[in-house]
Scaffold this motif. Structure first.
Motif, short mmCIF file in Angstrom:
data_model
loop_
_atom_site.label_atom_id
_atom_site.label_comp_id
_atom_site.label_asym_id
_atom_site.label_seq_id
_atom_site.Cartn_x
_atom_site.Cartn_y
_atom_site.Cartn_z
N GLN A 1 16.47 32.33 66.66
CA GLN A 1 15.98 30.96 66.61
C GLN A 1 15.43 30.62 65.23
N VAL A 2 14.87 31.62 64.57
CA VAL A 2 14.21 31.40 63.27
C VAL A 2 15.16 31.60 62.09
N ALA A 3 15.97 32.67 62.13
CA ALA A 3 16.82 33.02 60.99
C ALA A 3 17.86 31.96 60.63
N PRO A 4 18.59 31.37 61.60
CA PRO A 4 19.60 30.37 61.24
C PRO A 4 19.04 29.16 60.48
N PRO A 5 17.92 28.55 60.94
CA PRO A 5 17.38 27.43 60.16
C PRO A 5 16.95 27.84 58.75
N ILE A 6 16.36 29.05 58.63
CA ILE A 6 15.95 29.52 57.30
C ILE A 6 17.16 29.72 56.41
N SER A 7 18.22 30.34 56.96
CA SER A 7 19.44 30.56 56.17
C SER A 7 20.08 29.23 55.79
N ALA A 8 19.98 28.25 56.69
CA ALA A 8 20.53 26.93 56.39
C ALA A 8 19.77 26.27 55.25
N MET A 9 18.44 26.43 55.26
CA MET A 9 17.61 25.88 54.18
C MET A 9 18.00 26.51 52.84
N ILE A 10 18.20 27.84 52.86
CA ILE A 10 18.61 28.54 51.64
C ILE A 10 19.97 28.04 51.17
N MET A 11 20.90 27.88 52.12
CA MET A 11 22.23 27.37 51.79
C MET A 11 22.15 25.97 51.20
N ILE A 12 21.32 25.14 51.81
CA ILE A 12 21.16 23.76 51.35
C ILE A 12 20.59 23.73 49.93
N LEU A 13 19.66 24.65 49.65
CA LEU A 13 19.02 24.68 48.33
C LEU A 13 19.83 25.46 47.29
N SER A 14 20.86 26.18 47.73
CA SER A 14 21.63 27.03 46.81
C SER A 14 22.26 26.27 45.63
N PRO A 15 22.68 25.00 45.79
CA PRO A 15 23.24 24.30 44.63
C PRO A 15 22.21 23.83 43.61
N THR A 16 20.92 24.02 43.92
CA THR A 16 19.86 23.46 43.06
C THR A 16 19.97 23.92 41.62
N THR A 17 20.14 25.24 41.41
CA THR A 17 20.20 25.75 40.04
C THR A 17 21.43 25.21 39.30
N THR A 18 22.55 25.11 40.01
CA THR A 18 23.77 24.59 39.39
C THR A 18 23.60 23.14 38.99
N LEU A 19 23.07 22.31 39.90
CA LEU A 19 22.89 20.89 39.61
C LEU A 19 21.79 20.67 38.58
N TRP A 20 20.80 21.56 38.55
CA TRP A 20 19.75 21.47 37.53
C TRP A 20 20.36 21.66 36.15
N HIS A 21 21.28 22.64 36.04
CA HIS A 21 21.95 22.87 34.77
C HIS A 21 22.87 21.71 34.40
N VAL A 22 23.54 21.17 35.42
CA VAL A 22 24.39 19.98 35.19
C VAL A 22 23.57 18.86 34.57
N ASN A 23 22.39 18.64 35.12
CA ASN A 23 21.53 17.58 34.62
C ASN A 23 21.02 17.90 33.22
N SER A 24 20.80 19.19 32.94
CA SER A 24 20.28 19.60 31.63
C SER A 24 21.31 19.41 30.52
N VAL A 25 22.56 19.81 30.80
CA VAL A 25 23.61 19.71 29.77
C VAL A 25 24.33 18.37 29.80
N GLY A 26 24.11 17.59 30.87
CA GLY A 26 24.75 16.28 30.97
C GLY A 26 26.24 16.35 31.22
N SER A 27 26.69 17.39 31.91
CA SER A 27 28.12 17.56 32.15
C SER A 27 28.36 18.26 33.48
N THR A 28 29.39 17.81 34.21
CA THR A 28 29.75 18.46 35.47
C THR A 28 30.81 19.54 35.26
#
Length: 237
Positions: free
Chosen positions: A21-48
């Motif tokens: 009951q607990v692990a799937p929502p936590i894993s989903a949160m991690i999955m949802i947040l996983s693109p954060t570092t990639t999109l942060w870099h996209v925003n930093s360099v101004g390029s996709t």
């Protein structure tokens, strides 16, 4: 729902059910947040760079559908997790479009896909059907959307094979997706016994594994035109 939980506890034990009951929502949160570092870099360099918008567009569509399904099913885990995912996906799409390159991956297919999802969901919710039928229909539709979401990065499959470069696929998203799909499949099959939950997530494991195999076979070797948008390779870990 409560009857199924009691049955699962009797068969698998309280600890195992609590974990599922607990692990799937936590894993989903991690999955949802996983693109954060990639999109942060996209925003930093101004390029996709080679990064496609399709995974984030489908994440937005899927999160909305699953949020509605969670409300209809009266499942707080599904509703809260996907509402959070919807907010994050909207932000990811916003960052992508803000830094989109002129020669970046086409967005027409992503826009069409999201539009179709919202239109079909609206039609399902307005059909003259019983509550049980509506839940079933939305669940079945949501199941197909989940599979498409995890297959989103594979929209660049022909490009990856042709260029032998998997920079359009990111390791965090693929790995987090694999764990997330596995846990939700177990939760849906063992705990709530809901096919609309476990079947699409079991199928979602396939595209996630495919992405990891592509990252191993064709490690990233390209950079964006504005200073480089790294895509983590399995070989870098």
């Amino acid at each position: 729902m409560e009857e199924r939980l009691l049955e699962a506890r009797a068969v698998y034990g309280n600890e195992a059910v609590w974990f599922l009951q607990v692990a799937p929502p936590i894993s989903a949160m991690i999955m949802i947040l996983s693109p954060t570092t990639t999109l942060w870099h996209v925003n930093s360099v101004g390029s996709t760079g080679n990064l496609p918008v399709m995974p984030y567009a489908l994440m937005m569509a899927n999160s909305f559908v699953q949020s509605v399904f969670g409300v209809l099913l009266n499942d707080t885990s599904i509703t809260v997790t996907n509402t959070f995912g919807l907010v994050c996906a909207i932000l990811y799409c916003g960052v992508w479009f803000r830094n989109r390159d002129k020669g970046s991956m086409p967005v027409k297919s992503a826009i069409i896909s999201v539009s179709v999802v919202f239109i079909v969901l609206f039609l399902l919710l307005t059909l003259p059907a019983t509550d049980a039928q509506t839940v079933s229909l939305v669940g079945i539709f949501g199941a197909s959307v989940i599979v498409f979401m995890f297959s989103g990065p594979l929209v660049t499959l022909s490009h990856v094979i042709r260029t032998k470069d998997a920079s359009s696929i990111t390791l965090p998203y693929a790995l987090a997706g694999l764990v997330c799909c596995s846990l939700w499949a177990l939760y849906g099959y063992l705990v709530v016994q809901e096919g609309a939950v476990w079947i699409p997530n079991a199928l979602g494991i396939i595209p996630c594994l495919s992405q990891l195999l592509l990252l191993i076979r064709y490690p990233s070797r390209t950079a964006s035109p504005k200073g480089g948008l790294p895509s983590i390779s399995v070989l870098d870990v």
